[in-house]
Structures are given as C-alpha cells and as structure tokens.
Design a protein around this motif. Structure first.
Motif, mmCIF file in Angstrom:
data_model
loop_
_atom_site.group_PDB
_atom_site.id
_atom_site.type_symbol
_atom_site.label_atom_id
_atom_site.label_comp_id
_atom_site.label_asym_id
_atom_site.label_seq_id
_atom_site.Cartn_x
_atom_site.Cartn_y
_atom_site.Cartn_z
ATOM 1 N N GLU A 3 45.270 41.804 42.532
ATOM 2 C CA GLU A 3 44.850 42.609 43.675
ATOM 3 C C GLU A 3 43.347 42.857 43.654
ATOM 4 O OE1 GLU A 3 47.153 46.406 44.974
ATOM 5 O OE2 GLU A 3 47.824 44.460 45.722
ATOM 6 N N LYS A 4 42.846 43.155 42.444
ATOM 7 C CA LYS A 4 41.415 43.427 42.297
ATOM 8 C C LYS A 4 40.613 42.187 42.692
ATOM 9 C CE LYS A 4 41.338 47.569 40.603
ATOM 10 N NZ LYS A 4 40.769 48.633 41.403
ATOM 11 N N ILE A 5 41.139 41.030 42.289
ATOM 12 C CA ILE A 5 40.428 39.787 42.580
ATOM 13 C C ILE A 5 40.448 39.507 44.079
ATOM 14 C CG2 ILE A 5 40.514 37.280 42.306
ATOM 15 C CD1 ILE A 5 41.488 37.847 39.386
ATOM 16 N N LEU A 6 41.623 39.662 44.684
ATOM 17 C CA LEU A 6 41.752 39.389 46.117
ATOM 18 C C LEU A 6 40.918 40.345 46.953
ATOM 19 C CD1 LEU A 6 45.555 38.571 46.427
ATOM 20 C CD2 LEU A 6 43.619 37.001 46.574
ATOM 21 N N GLY A 7 40.812 41.597 46.456
ATOM 22 C CA GLY A 7 40.048 42.585 47.217
ATOM 23 C C GLY A 7 38.588 42.630 46.789
ATOM 24 N N GLY A 8 38.185 41.734 45.932
ATOM 25 C CA GLY A 8 36.883 41.871 45.281
ATOM 26 C C GLY A 8 35.758 41.033 45.860
ATOM 27 N N LYS A 60 36.251 36.368 43.387
ATOM 28 C CA LYS A 60 37.169 35.232 43.537
ATOM 29 C C LYS A 60 36.655 34.019 42.780
ATOM 30 C CE LYS A 60 39.189 36.776 47.747
ATOM 31 N NZ LYS A 60 38.589 37.131 49.024
ATOM 32 N N LEU A 61 35.352 33.807 42.891
ATOM 33 C CA LEU A 61 34.721 32.699 42.187
ATOM 34 C C LEU A 61 34.871 32.899 40.677
ATOM 35 C CD1 LEU A 61 33.185 30.274 43.294
ATOM 36 C CD2 LEU A 61 31.053 31.489 42.821
ATOM 37 N N GLY A 62 34.638 34.133 40.244
ATOM 38 C CA GLY A 62 34.774 34.472 38.827
ATOM 39 C C GLY A 62 36.178 34.183 38.334
ATOM 40 N N ALA A 63 37.177 34.576 39.133
ATOM 41 C CA ALA A 63 38.567 34.377 38.748
ATOM 42 C C ALA A 63 38.893 32.892 38.646
ATOM 43 C CB ALA A 63 39.483 35.057 39.756
ATOM 44 N N ALA A 64 38.355 32.117 39.574
ATOM 45 C CA ALA A 64 38.613 30.676 39.553
ATOM 46 C C ALA A 64 38.072 30.081 38.257
ATOM 47 C CB ALA A 64 37.956 30.018 40.763
ATOM 48 N N MET A 65 36.903 30.562 37.838
ATOM 49 C CA MET A 65 36.281 30.043 36.626
ATOM 50 C C MET A 65 37.055 30.466 35.378
ATOM 51 S SD MET A 65 32.478 30.791 37.998
ATOM 52 C CE MET A 65 31.309 29.981 36.935
ATOM 53 N N LEU A 111 35.699 35.247 25.465
ATOM 54 C CA LEU A 111 34.706 34.912 24.433
ATOM 55 C C LEU A 111 34.903 33.500 23.920
ATOM 56 C CD1 LEU A 111 34.498 38.252 22.430
ATOM 57 C CD2 LEU A 111 32.805 37.283 23.999
ATOM 58 N N GLY A 112 36.181 33.071 23.830
ATOM 59 C CA GLY A 112 36.455 31.730 23.316
ATOM 60 C C GLY A 112 36.485 30.679 24.408
ATOM 61 N N GLY A 113 36.157 31.070 25.627
ATOM 62 C CA GLY A 113 36.404 30.194 26.766
ATOM 63 C C GLY A 113 35.224 29.402 27.270
ATOM 64 N N GLY A 114 34.106 29.410 26.546
ATOM 65 C CA GLY A 114 32.982 28.606 27.010
ATOM 66 C C GLY A 114 32.186 29.287 28.112
ATOM 67 N N LEU A 115 31.131 28.649 28.511
ATOM 68 C CA LEU A 115 30.180 29.210 29.459
ATOM 69 C C LEU A 115 30.819 29.561 30.794
ATOM 70 C CD1 LEU A 115 27.230 29.951 29.692
ATOM 71 C CD2 LEU A 115 26.804 27.720 30.722
ATOM 72 N N LEU A 116 31.669 28.674 31.296
ATOM 73 C CA LEU A 116 32.275 28.860 32.606
ATOM 74 C C LEU A 116 33.102 30.144 32.639
ATOM 75 C CD1 LEU A 116 32.141 27.061 35.145
ATOM 76 C CD2 LEU A 116 34.440 26.287 34.593
ATOM 77 N N ALA A 117 33.906 30.322 31.592
ATOM 78 C CA ALA A 117 34.762 31.503 31.528
ATOM 79 C C ALA A 117 33.914 32.769 31.422
ATOM 80 C CB ALA A 117 35.712 31.405 30.340
ATOM 81 N N LYS A 118 32.830 32.693 30.646
ATOM 82 C CA LYS A 118 31.969 33.867 30.471
ATOM 83 C C LYS A 118 31.295 34.248 31.777
ATOM 84 C CE LYS A 118 31.205 33.285 25.642
ATOM 85 N NZ LYS A 118 30.687 32.148 24.888
ATOM 86 N N LEU A 119 30.856 33.238 32.489
ATOM 87 C CA LEU A 119 30.233 33.455 33.787
ATOM 88 C C LEU A 119 31.250 34.082 34.738
ATOM 89 C CD1 LEU A 119 27.390 32.806 34.746
ATOM 90 C CD2 LEU A 119 28.282 30.723 35.798
ATOM 91 N N GLY A 120 32.465 33.538 34.713
ATOM 92 C CA GLY A 120 33.543 34.063 35.562
ATOM 93 C C GLY A 120 33.795 35.528 35.261
ATOM 94 N N ALA A 121 33.844 35.861 33.972
ATOM 95 C CA ALA A 121 34.111 37.234 33.566
ATOM 96 C C ALA A 121 32.998 38.167 34.039
ATOM 97 C CB ALA A 121 34.265 37.308 32.058
ATOM 98 N N ALA A 122 31.764 37.691 33.952
ATOM 99 C CA ALA A 122 30.632 38.507 34.386
ATOM 100 C C ALA A 122 30.762 38.813 35.874
ATOM 101 C CB ALA A 122 29.321 37.776 34.101
ATOM 102 N N MET A 123 31.210 37.813 36.637
ATOM 103 C CA MET A 123 31.345 38.001 38.079
ATOM 104 C C MET A 123 32.504 38.943 38.418
ATOM 105 S SD MET A 123 30.591 34.032 38.855
ATOM 106 C CE MET A 123 30.366 33.827 40.605
ATOM 107 N N LEU A 124 33.455 39.065 37.482
ATOM 108 C CA LEU A 124 34.628 39.912 37.698
ATOM 109 C C LEU A 124 34.476 41.301 37.081
ATOM 110 C CD1 LEU A 124 37.883 37.870 37.016
ATOM 111 C CD2 LEU A 124 37.520 39.467 38.887
ATOM 112 N N SER A 125 33.341 41.531 36.398
ATOM 113 C CA SER A 125 33.277 42.699 35.518
ATOM 114 C C SER A 125 33.530 44.024 36.233
ATOM 115 C CB SER A 125 31.959 42.732 34.758
ATOM 116 O OG SER A 125 30.918 42.918 35.685
ATOM 117 N N ALA A 126 33.047 44.174 37.466
ATOM 118 C CA ALA A 126 33.271 45.429 38.189
ATOM 119 C C ALA A 126 34.771 45.665 38.372
ATOM 120 C CB ALA A 126 32.582 45.384 39.548
#
Lengths: 346, 346
Positions: A254-259, A264-269, B257-272
């Motif tokens: 839900e957070k991703i869909l509403g985010g 969304k890009l972050g979740a895809a990664m 942390l174990g997921g490589g650059l792409l995963a870390k970038l994704g997490a940063a974009m999802l952090s909020a």
C-alpha cells in the motif's frame, strides 16, 4: 525403506501430491508409494511423466477418502478403506516405515492414536511445527505442540519438550538442541500454574538441554531449537506470525502504491529482494509437521501444500524413520517417568 | 477534571514523563498533576519551560519510588508514600479522576486491586492493550486481557469481553463494537474447555455484539474491535507480533545491504515509506493500556514511553474518566451475573 504418501488428502490432491512424489522419487532411493484411488493416481502419474514414472514410485489402492471437514474420530472408525487408514495400518503392520498426509489433521492425529497407538509412557502425542527464525534464514524452532492438545498438564509439556529434543537431534542433526518453555517472562515463577510446574520438572531433566522460559517475542528470532507449549498457545503463536507477516506485506504494498513514482521505482529495484522474503517466512520450506508420541513415523503436510512443499516434506522427513526417533522416545521414557513420579501434578 | 501522572515510573522518568505532561497540558483544559519527588519534578519542568510551565500543570509530592524489579504486592504495602500509592489513593478519595503510570505493571495492578478495589461483580480486573490493525492504519483491536491474568475461568473471559466492549464504546466512540473470543478455530466447540464455556456464555449476552471465535491470524488484520482472551494468550499474541515485526525489518535490512547497488538505491527511494511503517506498528501511538474492573480510572503507559507516547496516552485516555467507563461497567454487572448464574462453571 518404504514411504507412503496419502494421494487423496489436502487442497491440491491428487495432482500436486503426485508431482511432489515424482520429484522426491528422483532424489531418493527409497520406495515411494502413493495411497488412494488406483486409477485416479496412475492417471495423474501418467499425465506428468507419460509412462510408469520412476521405478521406485508406486501406488497402493484405497477406495475411500476422508474429507477435510469430516469429524476426525468418526471418519477414522467408519472409513476403513480410506487412504489415511490404509496408510497408517501399513505402518502399524510393518509394511511401511513412514506415512505422509496433507489431509484432515484431526483425523490423522486420531488415526495415529487409534491405529498406531501411543508410545508407552507418553500421555499425549503432539504435532510439531517448524517456526522460521526470521533473523537467520534457513534455521527454525521446532514447536511442540502446534495445535493438537489445547488443554495440557505439566507432564504433557515435559513430554513435548523431550520428544522435540529427540526429533531435533535425530532428524535435523542438531547436537544438544536448546529446549525452551513458552512463557510470559523469562524468570522462574512466571506464568500459568501448569507452566510453572512444567518448568520445575524440566529443571530436573538431565538428558535434554533446558534453557528455561522463552518469551513469544524471541521465538521468531530463533531463541531456541525446540519450544514446548500447549497446542492453544502454539496455535496463537504460529497464526499471529502468519497474520503479522501478511499485514506487513499488505502495508508495504500500500505504501508503495500510494508513494508516487519514486517509491514505485524503488520497489521495482528491490523486487528480487522482496520476493526472497516470502520464501523465508514460508514454513513449507522447512518440511512437514511430525506427529510425535505415536508408535510409528507419521508426518502431516500443509493442507495447501504444492508439489515443491510435498517433495520437501518427504525428503526432509525421511530421517524420522531412518534414524529411529520412535525408538529414541521409547528409550527416554524411563527418565521421563522418574521425573513425573517425583512431582505432584496440580 | 484532575489528572494524575506518575512522575517517577518507567525507563525514561522523570524527563520524558515531564515533557509529555507539558505537551498534554497545552492541549487540554483539565488539570494535570505530576506525582513524585517535588524538587526533582519541578527542576525537570523548569528545564523544559524555564518558568512554572502551563498554568494547568502542577506537582503532588510523594517521597518514595516503586522500582521496576520490586515484588508488586510488597512494594504497594510497604511504600505508602510512593508516587504510585499516593496517586491511586487520591483517585480513591475522589481528589483526582484518572491516574497514569509507566511504572511497575504488577504493582500498578496490585495497587488498583488493594487501594481502589474491584468493581462489585467483576471477579478479576484486567489490563487491556491496543493491537494495531496492520491492514488499516490507525485502527486497532482492544485486547483484554493482555497479561495480568494468566489462569482464567470462563466467567473471567466473559467479563473481559464486556469491559472491553464498554471501554471501546465510551472511549473510542465505536458503536456496538464487534467482540471476538480468541480461539484456535472459528467454529463453536473448538479449543480449550474454558474457552468453549466462555463461548456459550457470550452467546447469551444481549447488550454486547459477540461475533464468535476469532483466530490469531485475523487479529493483526483487524477482525474485531475487542478481543477477549486470557492474559497468557494475550501476551503470546502481542509479543509474537512484536518479534515478527522485528524479524521482518531485520530481513528487509539484510536483503537490502546484501542486494547490490540497485537494491540500495531502491531502498533509498522507498525510505520515507519504510519509516512510516514503523509508526503503524508502534502501539504507543494508540494510547496507554487501561486497567479495567477496578473502582477508578487507571491507565498503564508503556515502560519505555517517550514524551510523545506519554502525551498521546494522556490525551486519548481522558474519556476513560470523562465518559464514565467505571459506572458503565457497574451498570452492566446485573446482566453479567444473570449469565454467570445460568452456567455451571467447569
């Protein structure tokens, strides 16, 4: 060894059960026999492999089926030619070494009791379940009981702890497994009367490694190898984990869909990582749920087990028969009885 | 109304308690009095506001402190001038309307029983706790009991259900709250003997809305507004949620942390979004844990409550006194007793 698998039990029978057995037969030299309606099972096998299948795979005919919603005791008593009764009877008669079923849990438990009988000195058989340690993927706690016995006396908890320890050692190869008692605080003297009494009894146990009370918070974090609890508390623990996992996944989605786009890009990664998560929490990965305390090796598979879970349960469950868990429990009974006689049950 | 807050109880006393009271005093017209060591509390207030603080904030002196690890009954009996005993005594004497404490839970419960006394017709008071509904942020289930009573009889469960329903209606403003009974299956006739008997009793309740058994899996998904259970099961449920949440967060972190650059970038974009998650699962958001069944309004705050949690608990707990929960329970007792006399307890 001869392994029997109930071909008719569970939500996905017979197709997924058959597929799981074919996969397992390719990875073991033991004989695997599906129990159930012969024509139906052979047809399902042929649909998968277009011939007779692996040479160590066969079928044992049983004309009846015990349905999920049937009253357990009545079903076992009236359906003498059901896949479940036939399978258990073959174990009893020494014609097979191990029986797996994804069918009616209550009926499997009742069948284990009536057909195989209790191990002398074990008051109440139990169903054990693997609770995944979320902080250490691949490891888990064997929880005994997971739901078969809702009202328990202290000696039941003592026996659960003991049987779990033996299973953990002989099947998972854990040396001197850490055995905990589920309680609402770590200090001695905490909790319900029956658990306090069980704590005292476990303190006298010499051949198992009792580490004391364990709080529910620590169980999903792998605090012990074996956890003794009554079936009601075990059910609450297991199902709370399931519901919490489901709720958190829902929230994340839900957070991703509403985010917005960035989220969304972050979740895809992150998607590969999130998918991995699901398999850690999926307890079918850890094999089936052994019934402990009956005179024979019986394993309950998850009702919604698919081919992969069926194959996993079979391969991981083989040591239940191969390494003599039943004999191990029989040999432990003397020490158990000495402790029980020493105590005044409430 | 006059509200008392134990200034000495909890891991973060007195600073966070004082900060929380200052914040709450700014948002209500009721008088808020901190109870505890006068000089210490005034010093803490002055450190925050550099003068006397809000005009509706004051201090009541109490020279002793009950520590977290003290034996509850003994502490209440021997420390007559402790912040906890003084606070409860003022409620008893009608000098205050509501008492909050983040201190020793057992002592608060024992103090409630000895100083305020049970409501006539209530066999066992209980501590209620809010369990967040993960799929509907902001809503929650009021679970009674959350840990005060580890061994329960059927009539205790009936009373917990009733008191929870009244609290939910009067404090949270929920009309005809859905009341569930924690059990290992939804069908009648499931579970431990005491729960089966409670199910039968609840079926006869006319002025609460009993929706039947609720499985633990559905609780974190908001299946009911009020959940009746014994304190042991309640403790297992609450702590399993906590441990599972912790475990999943650990897993997510590790995967990232174990997921490589792409995963870390994704997490940063999802952090909020991930940060938001934490507050949903944080039950201090939902206020404190009311003690129900004693003759006065008492609310336990989380032992590690910070200023925000203290302020939240106070503001959300005011209706406990304002809307007459104690009187509501007193009035319900006639109907409760009629059902209890009708049953043969096990």
């Amino acid at each position: 060894m001869r392994i029997l698998v109930d071909g008719m039990g569970g939500d996905n029978a017979p197709v997924e059960i058959v597929k799981g057995c074919i996969a397992a037969a390719g990875q073991t030299e033991h004989e695997i026999l599906l129990v159930g309606k012969e024509d139906l099972l052979w047809a399902a096998i042929r649909e998968q492999v277009r011939d007779k299948g692996p040479s160590n795979l066969g079928v044992v005919h049983a004309s009846e089926v015990i349905e999920t919603e049937e009253a357990p005791v009545r079903a076992i008593r009236s359906k003498k030619d059901s896949s479940m009764v036939v399978g258990l009877q073959m174990v009893k008669d020494g014609e097979a070494d191990l029986f797996f079923s994804a069918g009616n849990s209550g009926a499997l438990m009742a069948g284990g009791l009536f057909i195989l009988g209790r191990i002398r000195g074990i008051d109440r058989p139990a169903i054990a379940a693997a609770v995944p340690a979320l902080n250490a993927p691949g490891s888990f706690t064997l929880m005994v009981d997971s739901g078969a016995n809702s009202d328990c006396k202290p000696n039941n908890l003592l026996e659960f702890a003991w049987m779990g320890s033996i299973y953990s050692e002989k099947v998972y190869g854990i040396e001197r497994p850490r055995v905990g008692l589920l309680n609402m605080g770590v200090e001695a003297g905490k909790g319900p009367l029956s658990i306090k009494a069980a704590y005292d009894m476990l303190g006298k146990a010499k051949s198992i490694r009792f580490i004391g009370n364990v709080e529910a918070r620590e169980v999903p974090l792998g605090a012990c190898d074996v956890l003794a609890c009554d079936g009601f508390a075990g059910n609450v623990l297991l199902k709370t984990m399931e519901g919490t996992g489901k709720g958190i996944m829902h929230l994340v989605k839900e957070k991703i869909l509403g985010g917005g786009l960035l989220a969304k890009l972050g979740a895809a990664m992150l998607s590969a990582q999130l998918k991995d998560l699901r398999s850690v929490a999926d307890y079918s990965e850890y094999g089936g749920a052994p019934i402990l305390g009956v005179r024979g090796a019986v394993i309950k598979m998850h009702g919604s087990a698919d081919a992969k879970a069926v194959c996993n349960s079979i391969l991981k469950g083989i040591p239940y028969a191969e390494n003599g868990v039943v004999q191990g429990i029989e040999e432990a009974v003397l020490e158990l009885e000495a402790i029980e006689q020493d105590e005044q049950p409430e």
